[in-house]
Design a protein around this motif. Sequence first.
Motif, short mmCIF file in Angstrom:
data_model
loop_
_atom_site.label_atom_id
_atom_site.label_comp_id
_atom_site.label_asym_id
_atom_site.label_seq_id
_atom_site.Cartn_x
_atom_site.Cartn_y
_atom_site.Cartn_z
N THR A 77 0.82 -1.20 0.00
CA THR A 77 0.00 0.00 0.00
C THR A 77 0.86 1.26 0.00
N ASP A 78 1.92 1.25 0.81
CA ASP A 78 2.80 2.41 0.85
C ASP A 78 3.54 2.59 -0.47
N LEU A 79 3.96 1.49 -1.08
CA LEU A 79 4.65 1.58 -2.36
C LEU A 79 3.74 2.15 -3.45
N ILE A 80 2.49 1.73 -3.44
CA ILE A 80 1.53 2.26 -4.41
C ILE A 80 1.35 3.77 -4.21
N ASP A 81 1.20 4.17 -2.93
CA ASP A 81 1.03 5.59 -2.64
C ASP A 81 2.25 6.39 -3.12
N ARG A 82 3.43 5.86 -2.91
CA ARG A 82 4.65 6.56 -3.34
C ARG A 82 4.75 6.60 -4.85
N LEU A 83 4.35 5.53 -5.50
CA LEU A 83 4.35 5.51 -6.96
C LEU A 83 3.42 6.59 -7.52
N LEU A 84 2.20 6.63 -7.00
CA LEU A 84 1.22 7.60 -7.48
C LEU A 84 1.61 9.03 -7.13
N ALA A 85 2.43 9.19 -6.07
CA ALA A 85 2.90 10.52 -5.68
C ALA A 85 4.09 10.98 -6.51
N GLY A 86 4.59 10.10 -7.40
CA GLY A 86 5.70 10.48 -8.28
C GLY A 86 7.07 10.23 -7.70
N ASP A 87 7.17 9.35 -6.68
CA ASP A 87 8.48 9.09 -6.06
C ASP A 87 9.37 8.17 -6.89
N PHE A 88 8.76 7.47 -7.86
CA PHE A 88 9.52 6.47 -8.61
C PHE A 88 9.71 6.88 -10.07
N THR A 89 10.20 8.08 -10.27
CA THR A 89 10.38 8.58 -11.63
C THR A 89 11.84 8.57 -12.07
N ALA A 90 12.74 8.10 -11.22
CA ALA A 90 14.16 8.05 -11.59
C ALA A 90 14.36 7.00 -12.68
N SER A 91 15.54 6.99 -13.26
CA SER A 91 15.83 6.02 -14.32
C SER A 91 16.67 4.85 -13.83
N ALA A 92 17.39 5.03 -12.73
CA ALA A 92 18.29 3.99 -12.23
C ALA A 92 17.74 3.35 -10.95
N PRO A 93 18.07 2.09 -10.68
CA PRO A 93 17.60 1.41 -9.46
C PRO A 93 18.12 2.07 -8.19
N PRO A 135 12.72 1.69 -11.17
CA PRO A 135 11.64 2.53 -11.70
C PRO A 135 11.52 2.48 -13.23
N ALA A 136 12.56 2.04 -13.91
CA ALA A 136 12.51 1.95 -15.38
C ALA A 136 13.23 0.68 -15.82
N PRO A 137 12.61 -0.50 -15.61
CA PRO A 137 13.27 -1.77 -15.93
C PRO A 137 13.60 -1.87 -17.42
N ASP A 138 14.68 -2.58 -17.69
CA ASP A 138 15.11 -2.80 -19.07
C ASP A 138 14.21 -3.83 -19.72
N LEU A 139 13.42 -3.43 -20.71
CA LEU A 139 12.44 -4.32 -21.33
C LEU A 139 13.09 -5.45 -22.11
N ALA A 140 14.22 -5.18 -22.75
CA ALA A 140 14.89 -6.22 -23.53
C ALA A 140 15.34 -7.37 -22.63
N SER A 141 15.89 -7.03 -21.46
CA SER A 141 16.36 -8.08 -20.55
C SER A 141 15.18 -8.86 -19.97
N LEU A 142 14.07 -8.19 -19.73
CA LEU A 142 12.88 -8.89 -19.23
C LEU A 142 12.32 -9.83 -20.29
N HIS A 143 12.36 -9.40 -21.54
CA HIS A 143 11.90 -10.26 -22.64
C HIS A 143 12.79 -11.50 -22.73
N SER A 192 21.38 1.79 -14.92
CA SER A 192 20.22 1.32 -15.67
C SER A 192 20.51 -0.03 -16.30
N GLY A 193 19.45 -0.79 -16.54
CA GLY A 193 19.59 -2.07 -17.21
C GLY A 193 19.78 -3.22 -16.25
N ALA A 194 19.84 -4.43 -16.81
CA ALA A 194 20.04 -5.65 -16.03
C ALA A 194 20.76 -6.67 -16.90
N SER A 195 21.53 -7.55 -16.27
CA SER A 195 22.21 -8.60 -17.02
C SER A 195 21.53 -9.93 -16.77
#
Length: 334
Positions: free
Chosen positions: A61-77, A106-114, A135-138
Amino acid sequence: MDSQDTQVLAAARRWAAAGHRFTLVTVARTWGSAPRPPGAWMALRDDGQVQGSVSGGCIETDLIDRLLAGDFTASAPFVVSYGVTQEEARRYGLPCGGRMELLIEPAPDLASLHLLGERLAAGQLVRRSVVVGQSGASIGAGSAGDALGWDGRTLTTLHGPAWRLLIVGAGQISSYLAQMAQALDYHVYICDPRSEYAAEWNVPGTTLVPGMPDDAVIALGLDPHSAVVALTHDPKLDDMVLLEALKSPAFYVGALGSRINNERRRERLLQYFDLSRAEVDRLHGPVGLPIGSRTPPEIAVSILAEMTAVKNGVRPVDGLLAAKASATVGCGVG
């Protein structure tokens, strides 16, 4: 019956295809009593929808509230901690002063998830590494001996069927057991040399192993992340797999049958075959916890309950052990 890994990935990829942003949250470390173990993860969509879980309670619930408040707009973990104080622990439902460290992407690498999704669909075990501030994941190949790693900067998680289950016998109980085991992240193998049974096996996601049961054990090269359950009710087949499985490092070896039949089986294994008393004592028979099970799905539940207890190093309560010792009816389970 997908594992949580598959559910989270499927939701993330579906959301991305629909044009939604999403955040991945993974439990990196816990102290004390925490509701979810390290490696548990969830996906948060930009409108607050959730897939997966990191606590099953107020932290989401707290994570959702923070997401909607704009706390997770960074690009790196980055890292977020919960339960640092007793007050926080009570607020977020963390028992016994529990504490959790979460890695936020906040911005997962879509290619690595695929790529991760493709490898999981192929039944592979996969390592995924994410670095704080980068950014990104291996993505790389994993092995059964791998474990989650977290040094405060790099989080490496293991995804896919880290556990293996060989079921001997392609009957009705096996069908339910195979489906439930896959939900617990087991890669399920089926061996049944009886063509009339093997020909009708149709549980998706499982692997049918040809040949005799003892050969299947040798071919699979069982390790401490492996379990074997013999369910044919035919001593000629069940005993064959036990001869090899009880000498293997498999963490669990069980056989269907009443208490009396399993005592006779133990006597045969000791008298006629090259097995020590310690090896025979590893046999779980009657297989499963005594929960009053009678139907095939109930029997499958009892078997998986005992497998889970053994895997987690939990000893069943004395009452269950006593009930199991006195089981004499039916198949000797539940």
